[in-house]
Design an enzyme around this catalytic site. Structure first.
Site, short mmCIF file in Angstrom:
data_model
loop_
_atom_site.label_atom_id
_atom_site.label_comp_id
_atom_site.label_asym_id
_atom_site.label_seq_id
_atom_site.Cartn_x
_atom_site.Cartn_y
_atom_site.Cartn_z
N VAL A 1 77.41 50.76 -58.77
CA VAL A 1 77.79 51.29 -60.12
C VAL A 1 78.91 50.37 -60.56
CG1 VAL A 1 78.31 52.93 -61.63
CG2 VAL A 1 76.60 53.61 -59.80
N ASP B 1 89.17 48.84 -54.78
CA ASP B 1 88.26 49.70 -53.82
C ASP B 1 89.04 49.74 -52.56
OD1 ASP B 1 84.83 50.11 -53.53
OD2 ASP B 1 85.98 50.08 -51.79
N THR C 1 78.83 60.14 -54.62
CA THR C 1 78.95 61.60 -54.63
C THR C 1 77.74 62.37 -53.53
OG1 THR C 1 77.70 62.22 -56.66
CG2 THR C 1 80.32 62.39 -56.53
N THR D 1 78.03 61.36 -60.21
CA THR D 1 77.24 62.46 -60.47
C THR D 1 77.73 63.66 -59.96
OG1 THR D 1 75.37 61.00 -60.64
CG2 THR D 1 74.76 63.30 -60.50
N CYS E 1 70.91 58.93 -55.44
CA CYS E 1 71.05 59.48 -56.72
C CYS E 1 69.68 60.90 -56.95
CB CYS E 1 70.63 58.85 -57.81
SG CYS E 1 72.05 57.73 -58.35
N ARG F 1 71.78 53.81 -47.75
CA ARG F 1 72.06 54.98 -47.81
C ARG F 1 71.02 56.14 -48.12
NH1 ARG F 1 76.55 54.81 -52.61
NH2 ARG F 1 75.07 53.51 -53.32
#
Length: 439
Positions: free
Chosen positions: A22, A40, A90, A125, A265, A336
Site C-alpha cells: 500500500v 520503514d 493491521t 484498515t 484484507c 501473508r
C-alpha cells in the site's frame, strides 16, 4: 490550506510510514508532484528500494530507480514532513482479535517526531473508532502536542488490490475524511494530486473506517456463499463452476466463484468488525458465519484431495503430492495469511508433506513465515497428485501435457489432478482420463 500550499511549493514534505503493497505505490505517485520521505523499519526492504528493486512488484523496478523518494529507516527524518500517511498492516492474533502492534508502533514513532502543524492520515484498515480512540492519544502522549490545536488527523482507507494491473491506485476513487472541515479539505486536495478517479468525502472518520471494513466484509460474504454452494454441490456430484457459468448469464449475477480467501484484507478485516461489534454487545451472525466458512476451505479441499487419492487406489501416507502456488492470490508475491497453508497443514495430518513451488513467492520469506522450503518447478516430478492452487500466469500457460510430465509414469486413471482455480477446461480434464476434482 497552508499545509497543501507548502507541499506544492516544496517547502515541506510528505512522509509515508510503511512501504509495503500500500505505502510504496502511494509514495511513488506523490513523488511525481511533491517531496516525499519513505520510512520503514525494515532495513533490508529500504536497502532494496535504494538499489532500485521493488520486492512487492506493485510499481516495478524502473519506477523505483527513477523516483526522488528519500528512503530511510531514520525516524528523525519524519520531523521534516508536515503531512504523514501511515500505511502499516493491521493483522489479527491467533484468537482472531485485532493485532494493533504495527499501528501502535507507527503512531509511537511518528508521535515522538511530530512537528506542530502536521496532518496525519491513517490508511491501515481498522474498525470504527480506532483512529480517534487509540491512535490520537498515542500521538498526543509521544509528541506532547494537542490534537485539533497543534496537529490534525484524518483517515483514508486503502483500496489497492495487490497484483491487479487494471484497478490501480490512480483509477480507484479514494475515500477521505478529516476531524474537521478544514482538515478534510486539506486531505482531499493532497490526494487529488494523484487520484485521477477523484475522492469521496466521508462525513466523519468513523464513517470512512466503517466503509473499508464493510466493503471487504461484503466481498468475504459473497465468496463464502459460493464456497458453501461448492461444498453442497460436491455432495450432489454437480460441478460448481458449470453452475456459476450458467448463473452468470443473468444480468445481475455478481460473478463470484468459490476459492481460498486469504491475504491481509478480506481474510482479516471482517474480524475487526466482529471484535468491535461484540464489545458493544452485538453478536455478528452473517459476517462471522461467512468468515468461518472461508476459514474452513483449506481443510475441505485437503480432505477432497485425500478422497481422490483413495479413489485412485493410492496408499495415502505414501502418496507424493505437489502444490502449484503458495501466495494468497495470483501474480502477486504476497504470502501473508495464505490459505494454501491450511491445505498443507491438513495434508500433514494425514502424513503427507507436499512439495510446493511458486515463481512469485520469495523463498526466504516463505521459509521464515511457514518453515517451508519451496522447490523450483523443474524439481517437481514423479507425483501422484498435482494441486493447482494459485492461478499465476506461469501456471495458466501450461497445457495438460506440461502438467502430465510432473506425474509418475502411470495410467492417467491413477493420476490425481486437483484444479482449485478452474484453469483447465472441464472437457480437457474429462477426456484426459485423470482422476480429477475441481472446486
Amino acid at each position: 490550506m497552508q499545509n497543501f500550499k507548502n507541499l506544492i511549493e516544496k517547502r515541506t514534505s510528505l512522509a509515508v510510514i510503511g512501504l509495503g503493497y500500500v505505502g510504496m505505490p502511494l509514495a511513488i505517485a506523490f513523488a511525481d508532484h511533491i517531496n516525499v520521505t519513505g520510512f520503514d523499519l525494515n532495513k533490508e526492504k529500504i536497502s532494496l528500494y535504494k538499489s532500485g528493486i521493488d520486492p512487492t512488484n506493485e510499481v516495478g523496478n524502473e519506477k523505483i530507480q527513477k523516483t526522488t523518494i528519500n528512503f530511510t529507516t531514520d525516524e528523525q527524518q519524519l520531523q521534516y514532513a508536515s503531512f504523514h500517511i501511515i500505511a502499516v498492516p493491521t493483522p489479527i492474533n491467533q484468537d482472531k482479535t485485532p493485532d494493533f502492534g504495527p499501528i501502535i508502533g507507527a503512531s509511537t514513532i511518528l508521535g515522538r517526531n511530530l512537528a506542530p502543524g502536521s496532518i496525519i492520515v491513517y490508511e491501515s484498515t481498522v474498525y470504527p473508532g480506532v483512529t480517534e480512540d487509540i491512535c490520537i492519544p498515542i500521538l498526543e502522549k509521544e509528541s506532547g502536542l494537542t490534537c485539533g490545536i497543534d496537529f490534525k488527523v484524518g483517515y483514508s482507507p486503502e483500496r489497492i488490490n495487490p497484483g491487479d494491473k487494471i484497478h490501480r491506485l490512480e483509477n480507484i476513487k479514494k475515500i477521505v475524511s478529516g476531524m474537521d472541515q478544514e482538515t478534510l479539505n486539506e486531505i482531499a486536495s493532497v490526494y487529488e494530486l494523484i487520484i485521477k478517479a477523484g475522492v469521496y468525502r466521508a462525513s466523519s472518520i468513523k464513517v470512512a473506517e466503517a466503509a473499508k471494513v464493510a466493503e471487504n466484509s461484503q466481498r468475504d460474504i459473497n465468496i463464502a456463499f459460493m464456497n458453501e454452494l461448492a461444498m453442497a454441490f460436491d455432495k450432489m456430484k454437480i460441478d460448481t463452476n458449470e453452475v456459476v457459468d450458467a448463473m452468470n448469464t443473468k444480468w445481475n449475477a455478481l460473478g463470484f466463484r468459490p476459492g481460498l480467501v486469504g491475504g491481509h484484507c478480506i481474510g482479516v478485516d471482517p474480524y475487526y468488525f466482529v471484535y468491535e461489534a461484540e464489545k458493544l454487545g452485538y453478536h455478528s451472525q452473517i459476517i462471522l458465519s461467512g468468515r468461518q466458512i472461508n476459514d474452513g476451505m483449506g481443510t475441505f479441499i485437503a480432505d477432497a484431495i485425500i478422497k481422490q487419492l483413495v479413489l485412485a487406489g493410492k496408499k495415502v501416507i505414501d502418496a507424493k503430492v505437489a502444490i502449484l502456488g503458495i501466495t494468497f492470490k495470483e501474480n502477486c508475491p504476497d504470502v501473508r495469511n495464505s490459505k494454501v497453508i491450511d491445505i498443507v497443514k491438513r495434508l500433514k495430518e494425514y502424513g503427507i508433506s507436499p512439495d510446493i513451488t511458486d515463481p512469485w513467492a520469495d523463498i526466504i520469506e516463505v521459509k521464515n513465515e511457514y518453515n517451508i522450503d519451496l522447490k523450483q518447478l523443474n524439481d517437481i516430478k514423479n507425483v501422484d497428485c498435482l494441486v493447482l492452487a494459485v492461478a499465476h500466469d506461469e501456471f495458466k500457460i501450461m497445457n495438460l501435457l506440461d502438467m502430465d510430465n510432473l506425474f509418475k509414469p502411470l495410467p492417467n486413471s491413477e493420476k490425481v489432478f486437483i484444479d482449485l482455480k478452474n484453469i483447465c477446461s472441464l472437457s480437457e480434464l474429462t477426456s484426459s482420463g485423470y482422476n480429477f476434482w475441481r472446486l
